[in-house]
Design an enzyme around this catalytic site. Structure first.
Site, mmCIF file in Angstrom:
data_model
loop_
_atom_site.group_PDB
_atom_site.id
_atom_site.type_symbol
_atom_site.label_atom_id
_atom_site.label_comp_id
_atom_site.label_asym_id
_atom_site.label_seq_id
_atom_site.Cartn_x
_atom_site.Cartn_y
_atom_site.Cartn_z
ATOM 1 N N ARG A 89 18.404 -12.191 8.427
ATOM 2 C CA ARG A 89 19.783 -11.713 8.329
ATOM 3 C C ARG A 89 20.686 -12.911 8.033
ATOM 4 O O ARG A 89 20.294 -14.060 8.210
ATOM 5 C CB ARG A 89 20.222 -10.997 9.593
ATOM 6 N N HIS A 127 0.835 -1.200 0.000
ATOM 7 C CA HIS A 127 0.000 0.000 0.000
ATOM 8 C C HIS A 127 0.872 1.254 0.000
ATOM 9 O O HIS A 127 1.925 1.290 0.628
ATOM 10 C CB HIS A 127 -0.887 0.033 1.256
#
Length: 164
Positions: A159, A92
């Site tokens: 990560r 959005h």
């Protein structure tokens, strides 16, 4: 155009409940996504904008996945996608405080998953992400940035855990 979209949505909804390799066959041949040989979209997979989904050879998209391909999703050869993985290629727009978020539209950004990648169960891949060859995404990870080749990424946000 809207009627065609509705027909695709109804077809997809009905086809996603057919189990096994018979269901995979029907989904591959009746839904408007491009798919290579020996690739399987298992039951319960929901695909938004299937015409913008490209699947390579020897790909398995497991049960319960959600693929939002409005901004395009390309999955290259020999990729394993675990159950309930979510891949988004749009988000959005929310920049203006004067306009309601649901009236601002979407920003689309393609997702690329290169060869020989394994994405663990319940991971989330966000718009614009590229996952390099031979990489692994640990189960439950949220991938917010590109993953280099030959790496294991895990966590929230995902990560580097180690190089392969």
């Amino acid at each position: 155009m809207r009627i065609r979209y509705e027909i695709i949505m109804w077809s997809q909804h009905l086809l996603k409940f057919i189990p096994g390799k018979i269901g995979c066959f029907f989904r591959k041949h009746l839904l408007p996504f491009k798919s290579g040989s020996s690739s399987f979209v298992w039951d319960g997979v929901h695909i938004d904008s299937p015409s913008k989904l490209i699947i390579g050879n020897n790909v398995s998209i497991n049960r319960g996945c959600i693929l939002n391909a409005a901004g395009e999703i390309s999955i290259l050869d020999d990729v394993l996608i675990g159950p309930e993985v979510i891949i988004y290629s749009q988000n959005h727009i929310y920049k203006s405080l004067e306009i309601k978020i649901n009236e601002q539209g979407y920003i689309k950004s393609s997702v690329l998953i290169k060869e020989n990648v394994w994405i663990g169960a319940r991971s989330i891949i966000l718009p614009g992400v590229k996952i390099g060859c031979n990489s692994i995404i640990g189960a439950g990870s949220i991938v917010t940035k590109d993953v280099p080749p030959n790496c294991i990424f895990a966590g929230n946000p995902a990560r580097l855990i180690k190089h392969r």
